[in-house]
Design a protein around this motif. Structure first.
Motif, short mmCIF file in Angstrom:
data_model
loop_
_atom_site.label_atom_id
_atom_site.label_comp_id
_atom_site.label_asym_id
_atom_site.label_seq_id
_atom_site.Cartn_x
_atom_site.Cartn_y
_atom_site.Cartn_z
N GLY A 1 0.80 -1.27 -0.03
CA GLY A 1 -0.09 0.07 0.06
C GLY A 1 0.80 1.13 -0.25
O GLY A 1 2.09 1.22 0.05
N THR A 2 0.33 2.41 0.02
CA THR A 2 1.02 3.75 -0.25
C THR A 2 1.08 4.30 1.08
O THR A 2 0.29 4.32 1.80
CB THR A 2 -0.01 4.63 -1.12
N LEU A 3 2.49 4.67 1.61
CA LEU A 3 2.84 5.29 2.65
C LEU A 3 2.61 6.73 2.42
O LEU A 3 3.02 7.28 1.49
CB LEU A 3 4.03 5.03 3.09
N VAL A 4 2.05 7.63 3.31
CA VAL A 4 1.90 8.90 3.24
C VAL A 4 3.04 9.47 4.30
O VAL A 4 2.97 9.35 5.66
CB VAL A 4 0.62 9.36 3.59
N ALA A 5 4.10 10.12 3.46
CA ALA A 5 5.15 10.35 4.44
C ALA A 5 4.98 11.91 4.94
O ALA A 5 5.49 12.50 6.07
CB ALA A 5 6.45 10.38 3.52
N LEU A 6 4.31 12.62 3.91
CA LEU A 6 4.02 13.95 4.49
C LEU A 6 2.53 14.42 4.15
O LEU A 6 2.16 13.92 3.03
CB LEU A 6 4.83 15.16 3.61
N ASP A 7 1.87 15.10 4.99
CA ASP A 7 0.42 14.93 4.72
C ASP A 7 0.00 16.34 5.11
O ASP A 7 0.02 16.87 6.29
CB ASP A 7 -0.48 13.95 5.73
N ASP A 8 -0.46 17.29 4.10
CA ASP A 8 -1.11 18.41 4.22
C ASP A 8 0.01 19.42 5.02
O ASP A 8 -0.54 20.08 6.07
CB ASP A 8 -2.58 18.37 5.03
N VAL A 9 1.18 19.42 4.45
CA VAL A 9 2.04 20.55 4.95
C VAL A 9 2.11 21.62 4.62
O VAL A 9 2.12 21.86 3.35
CB VAL A 9 3.46 19.90 5.00
N SER A 10 1.87 22.77 5.14
CA SER A 10 1.64 24.35 4.78
C SER A 10 2.66 25.21 5.68
O SER A 10 2.33 25.04 6.82
CB SER A 10 0.27 24.71 4.59
N PHE A 11 3.39 25.97 5.08
CA PHE A 11 4.00 26.92 5.91
C PHE A 11 4.61 27.95 4.61
O PHE A 11 4.66 27.75 3.54
CB PHE A 11 5.17 26.31 6.58
N THR A 12 5.06 28.93 5.05
CA THR A 12 5.68 30.18 4.53
C THR A 12 7.18 30.39 4.90
O THR A 12 7.15 30.38 6.11
CB THR A 12 4.91 31.27 4.02
N ILE A 13 7.86 30.94 4.22
CA ILE A 13 9.22 31.35 4.76
C ILE A 13 9.41 32.95 3.98
O ILE A 13 9.24 32.94 2.75
CB ILE A 13 10.34 30.53 4.30
N SER A 14 9.43 33.93 4.75
CA SER A 14 9.54 35.07 3.85
C SER A 14 11.10 35.46 3.50
O SER A 14 11.86 34.71 4.23
CB SER A 14 9.19 36.35 5.20
N ALA A 15 11.32 36.35 2.86
CA ALA A 15 12.82 36.59 2.52
C ALA A 15 13.67 36.84 3.93
O ALA A 15 13.01 37.75 4.82
CB ALA A 15 12.63 37.91 1.58
N GLY A 16 14.67 36.59 3.84
CA GLY A 16 15.45 36.85 5.07
C GLY A 16 15.07 36.10 6.44
O GLY A 16 15.85 36.00 7.39
N GLU A 17 14.14 35.34 6.41
CA GLU A 17 13.68 34.68 7.43
C GLU A 17 14.31 33.07 7.97
O GLU A 17 14.53 32.61 6.92
CB GLU A 17 12.14 34.73 7.46
N VAL A 18 14.45 33.04 9.06
CA VAL A 18 14.96 31.62 9.38
C VAL A 18 13.81 30.84 9.99
O VAL A 18 13.31 31.09 11.02
CB VAL A 18 16.32 31.59 10.39
N LEU A 19 13.28 29.67 9.31
CA LEU A 19 12.43 28.91 9.70
C LEU A 19 13.02 27.71 10.53
O LEU A 19 13.67 26.97 9.63
CB LEU A 19 11.43 28.78 8.81
N GLY A 20 12.67 27.55 11.63
CA GLY A 20 13.44 25.90 12.28
C GLY A 20 12.39 24.99 12.15
O GLY A 20 11.04 25.23 12.25
N VAL A 21 12.64 23.65 11.77
CA VAL A 21 11.76 22.64 11.69
C VAL A 21 12.13 21.75 12.52
O VAL A 21 13.55 21.25 12.47
CB VAL A 21 11.54 22.16 10.22
N VAL A 22 11.47 21.21 13.70
CA VAL A 22 11.87 20.29 14.60
C VAL A 22 11.20 19.07 14.52
O VAL A 22 9.93 19.20 14.14
CB VAL A 22 12.04 20.90 16.04
#
Lengths: 327, 304, 329
Positions: free
Chosen positions: C22-43
């Protein structure tokens, strides 16, 4: 660089000495050379004289030393079967084998490596699948059968190529070459394909496997992440890293080509060292076998040395002398 | 037993097997070869070794579907009037016997020495690996030829003919063991340092038992793959030796012997004496190699 | 700048792996934005989908993984459906990447200078001589001593920390506007980690480069990121300004995650721990993926899957904030 060569030669020495010891042990202990050389009628005095003559009454290590000294000068005694100096026999036949092996190796390399790279890069294309199937048939076909099939088609049915011998040869000093006459080149076609085909498919499969391995590496992914064009990633980064293991493989395969020349020469009655060797094995002609073994080992050791030098040229990690060069 | 079977049919191995028509086809071909060889005395239409039934008048009959062919001899007859099909079935017996025995010998020797070298390390390891290195420099067919040649020279002809089969098995087996030893040694060294083996050592399990019950099962996967691929190679080596006239004795012709005999008649047009044993040999080796290839890919998830 | 099109916009991203079971869903409905010059941490824990998100953005998902739904926009332009060749021109030039293990990300057979120069000549209209000059400049900038001499060195002649500096130079040398840094310090010695992070931070600020910093080290996030996204089982559990997420997390998972970090300013008897383990992708529970481990779970949590809902200064995918969300929306 110089130190590197010296160290490699020093490492090769024990191997050569071991092989020499095996050859000598065959020479000294397998069969009874005295009985073979004397024939049916002999007196005890004659036997004693021959034993003394051959130095068989000397201690083992003295005999081994004498054997080594002779071997270094290319002196291997008389063939039991042909009663001629072994060195003469081999010198007569070496050019035939070396020309055959050389042609087969070039064939295997020039076709095998590109096919391996192609099938590694485009492993899902139908052409790759075709080559891969072809290669599996190739490694499953024994060399002698390839030869027989080629003879059947091109010599017996079509009658366009000769099925045995070297054709006309030209003497260049003591070297007799078949490269310079039309019949010589025609005679070379079937045997070199026979000898090269197995190695070709093997090289292709191994290059492909290495290519697949390298393509999974992080630095390839990083090269892609840097946006390098496919051409640079595949033929620069990937191919160069594939080269290191491929050089080893090819070196080993060159050795195998010399060995399988025995089979090819038998099928095509090619007057080379391999045919001489197989006749010697059949007749238990130990001096020829021992000489052949030593000669082949020297050849392999030389090939290995060249492989090491190529490594040195390709892989910067070896140049520092820091380590194994393994990933 | 039933549970084991069910587990097998549910395994990835079985799944990838049913997904590969080529693999299934080679399994069928390999099975036909093995069964035909195994039951040759009962299945073969003639007994090629029964001299009384041989008739020189029947010599050189082409296959039955050609004009001069006879129905009794499906694939024709050879120079002595022997039925080619029956000779092939008996020949395949010898080829398989030598191939399997040599592979078994090489596997046993290689796995044992590899386990010892990898587990014990030290001088023994260094020595064994050095031998491997040197031997791997030499093509296995050359090693086998040399061993065969030396034995031939050392023993009188009559004695040699009697034990020729064992000599060939020994020669081929000896020439192939380093591959097994190398692989097993590598895996053993990895396994030896894993915690469960360390734990077994700490609680005082004897080294031979650790090797057999903890390390060995974990190195069997790659060994199985090499053994399968090696079986094809061993059959080819035997055929090559026999073709060169130094393999199995003439009284027990293998496929290689048949091809060598037939080769003498190739030019006079009696192609079937060579070609049919040749095709059998190819079919046998190709199917074994395809099975080995599949096994390697199926057991190595990295490549999927 | 801000308030307009964000530099990077990921919307409803779904990544699937077809397998035989069957199909594994590794990412589901992931939404975010990064603005110019911004640092987004993902943990998040291993396997939560952090690195997968990075791979999807640079268009280098390992097959058979594929983007099944959603879109990725760079400057408003979709980049998730580009042909390989078009995406290649963006990689390195617009989006740089830094990988985890500097020992394996550099090609062992090429000098670092050559690897830098080939990256620049691929993306920038400069001559090889100019590229070499700039390569020395970059090595100098990332803190490699005697850059002019070291440029002809091979990767194995550098230490691990130095190699990661080279990797950073490689990621930045075509002056991309966004860097995807996938666990850039995980493989390094602890003593080197802070140096590398400080370098990344100062370079990003200096060049105005935005960054997506994937890590499981909350300390790194706290001192580097502007905003942080917490991932759990292939989804974003909570996203918001770093101070709020660290100090007053809304999602129970984030609360648990923060509770497991030893505080420096007071003594604690015992660190909080989250019972159980993150589910495998093949066995993600119905409803909220966190509900079996969640101390605050209630009936709805095991039925419906929550979307990101406003929860004070952050957004959390948690039904606890359903009322608040309804009130605001």
């Amino acid at each position: 660089m110089f130190a590197f060569i010296i160290s490699r030669i020093l490492q090769a020495l024990p191997v050569m000495l071991t092989v020499a010891l095996i050859s000598f042990a065959m020479f000294a202990y397998v069969g009874d050379p005295v009985a073979i050389m004397l024939g049916q009628d002999f007196t005890e005095a004659q036997r004693q004289a021959l034993v003394k003559d051959l130095g068989l009454d000397q201690p083992f290590w003295v005999q081994f030393g004498t054997f080594l000294g002779n071997a270094v000068q290319g002196e291997f005694g008389l063939s039991y079967r042909l009663s001629r100096p072994v060195s003469d026999l081999i010198a007569e036949r070496a050019p035939a084998t070396l020309e055959l092996a050389f042609t087969a190796a070039i064939l295997a390399l020039l076709i095998g490596v590109p096919l391996g790279v192609y099938t590694g890069l485009y492993r899902n294309s139908w052409l790759s699948r075709f080559f891969l199937t072809f290669s599996l048939v190739g490694v499953s076909l024994p060399t002698f059968l390839i030869g027989i099939l080629l003879i059947l088609v091109f010599a017996v049915w079509l009658g366009v190529l000769p099925s045995f011998g070297r054709g006309d040869t030209v003497k260049l000093g003591w070297w007799s070459t078949g490269f310079l006459t039309w019949t010589g080149i025609k005679a070379l076609v079937l045997p070199s394909i026979t000898l090269g085909l197995f190695q070709l498919t093997l090289i292709m499969r191994l290059v492909r496997a290495e290519m697949l391995e390298v393509l999974r590496a992080d630095y390839i992914k990083f090269a892609r992440a840097r946006g390098l064009p496919n051409r640079a990633v595949h033929f620069g980064h990937a191919l160069k890293n594939t080269l290191v293991p491929v050089i080893t493989i090819v070196g080993l395969q060159l050795g195998a080509i010399i060995a399988f020349a025995i089979v090819t020469e038998t099928v095509f009655q090619w007057p080379g060292m391999g045919l001489l060797f197989i006749q010697s094995v059949n007749q238990a002609d130990i001096p020829v076998m021992a000489a052949y073994l030593l000669l082949i080992s020297a050849l392999f050791v030389t090939i290995n040395l060249i492989v090491d030098l190529l490594y040195y040229a390709v892989d910067p990690r070896l140049r520092i002398g820091r380590g194994q060069g393994a990933h | 037993m039933a549970a084991t079977l069910r587990r097998f049919f549910d395994s990835d191995l079985w799944w990838s097997f049913t997904r590969s028509p080529i693999t299934m086809l080679s399994a069928v071909v390999a099975l036909i070869c093995i069964l035909g060889a195994l039951f040759a005395p009962w299945l073969a239409p003639h007994n090629p070794f029964d001299l009384a039934s041989l008739n020189l008048l029947d010599a050189f009959k082409p296959p039955s579907w050609t004009e001069e062919g006879e129905r009794a001899y499906l694939l024709g007859t050879d120079d002595q009037g022997r039925d080619v099909l029956s000779a092939i079935m008996y020949g395949a017996r010898v080829s398989l016997l030598v191939g399997l025995s040599a592979t078994l010998f090489a596997t046993t020797l290689g796995v044992t020495l590899g386990l010892l070298a990898g587990y014990l390390g030290g001088k023994l390891d260094a020595l064994l690996m050095r031998i491997c290195d040197v031997q791997l420099t030499f093509p296995s067919i050359l090693v086998a030829l040399l061993i065969d040649g030396v034995v031939r020279a050392a023993l009188p002809r009559e004695v040699h003919d009697q034990i020729a089969l064992f000599v060939v098995i020994f020669a081929i087996g000896i020439s192939e063991w380093p591959k097994f030893a190398r692989t097993v040694r590598g895996s053993t060294m990895v396994e030896r340092n894993k915690e469960y083996v360390q734990a077994a050592r700490v609680i005082g399990v004897a080294p031979p038992r650790i090797m057999l019950s903890h390390v060995l099962p974990n190195v069997m996967g790659p060994v199985l793959v090499i053994a399968t691929l090696n079986l094809g190679l061993a059959i080819l080596s035997e055929a090559t030796l026999s073709f060169l006239g130094v393999g199995v004795p003439a009284t027990q012709p293998s496929l290689g012997t048949l091809i060598r005999i037939g080769n003498d008649f190739l030019f006079s047009g009696e192609w079937w004496i060579t070609i049919f044993p040749g095709i059998t040999l190819i079919a046998m080796v190709l199917s074994v190699n395809l099975l080995g290839d599949w096994l390697r890919d199926a057991l190595n998830p990295k490549l999927r | 700048m801000s308030g307009q099109n964000p530099l990077l916009e990921v919307r409803h991203l779904r990544v699937e792996f077809p397998t035989r079971r069957g199909t594994l869903v590794a990412l589901d409905d992931v939404s975010f934005t990064i603005s110019a010059g911004e640092v987004l941490g993902v943990v998040g824990e291993s396997g939560a989908g952090k690195s997968m998100t990075g791979a999807a953005i640079i268009g280098l998902l390992e097959p058979p993984g594929r983007i099944a739904a959603g879109e990725i926009r760079l400057d408003g332009e979709r980049i998730d459906n580009l042909r390989y060749e078009d995406m290649r021109r963006i990689r390195g030039k617009d989006i740089g990447a830094i990988f985890q293990d500097p020992l394996t990300t550099l090609n062992p057979l090429y000098t670092v200078g050559r690897q830098l120069a080939e990256t620049m000549t691929t993306h920038l209209p400069i001559t090889p001589a100019e590229a070499r000059k700039r390569a020395i400049g970059w090595l100098d900038l990332v803190g490699i001593p005697a850059a002019a001499q070291r440029i002809d060195s091979y990767p194995h002649e550098f230490s691990g920390g130095m190699r990661q500096r080279v990797v950073i130079a490689l990621a930045l040398c075509a002056e991309p506007r966004l860097i995807v840094a996938d666990e850039p310090t995980t493989a390094l010695d602890v003593s080197i980690q802070a140096q590398i992070i400080a370098l990344l931070k100062s370079l990003a600020r200096e060049k105005g480069t935005a960054m997506m910093l994937v890590t499981h080290d909350m300390g790194v996030i706290a001192e580097t990121a502007d905003r942080v996204a917490v991932m759990y089982a292939g989804r974003i559990a909570e996203i918001g300004p770093v101070r709020n997420v660290v100090k007053q997390a809304s999602h129970p998972y984030t609360v648990g995650l923060m509770g497991s970090i030893p505080p420096l300013d007071r003594r604690v008897e015992r660190l909080a721990q989250i019972d159980g383990a993150m589910p495998r992708l093949s066995a993600i529970p119905k409803g909220c993926a966190y509900n079996p481990r969640c101390p605050k779970a209630f009936a709805r949590c095991s039925q419906d899957r929550p979307d990101l809902l406003p929860a004070g200064p952050t957004q959390a995918a948690c039904w606890l904030y359903a009322g608040e969300g309804a009130g605001n929306g």
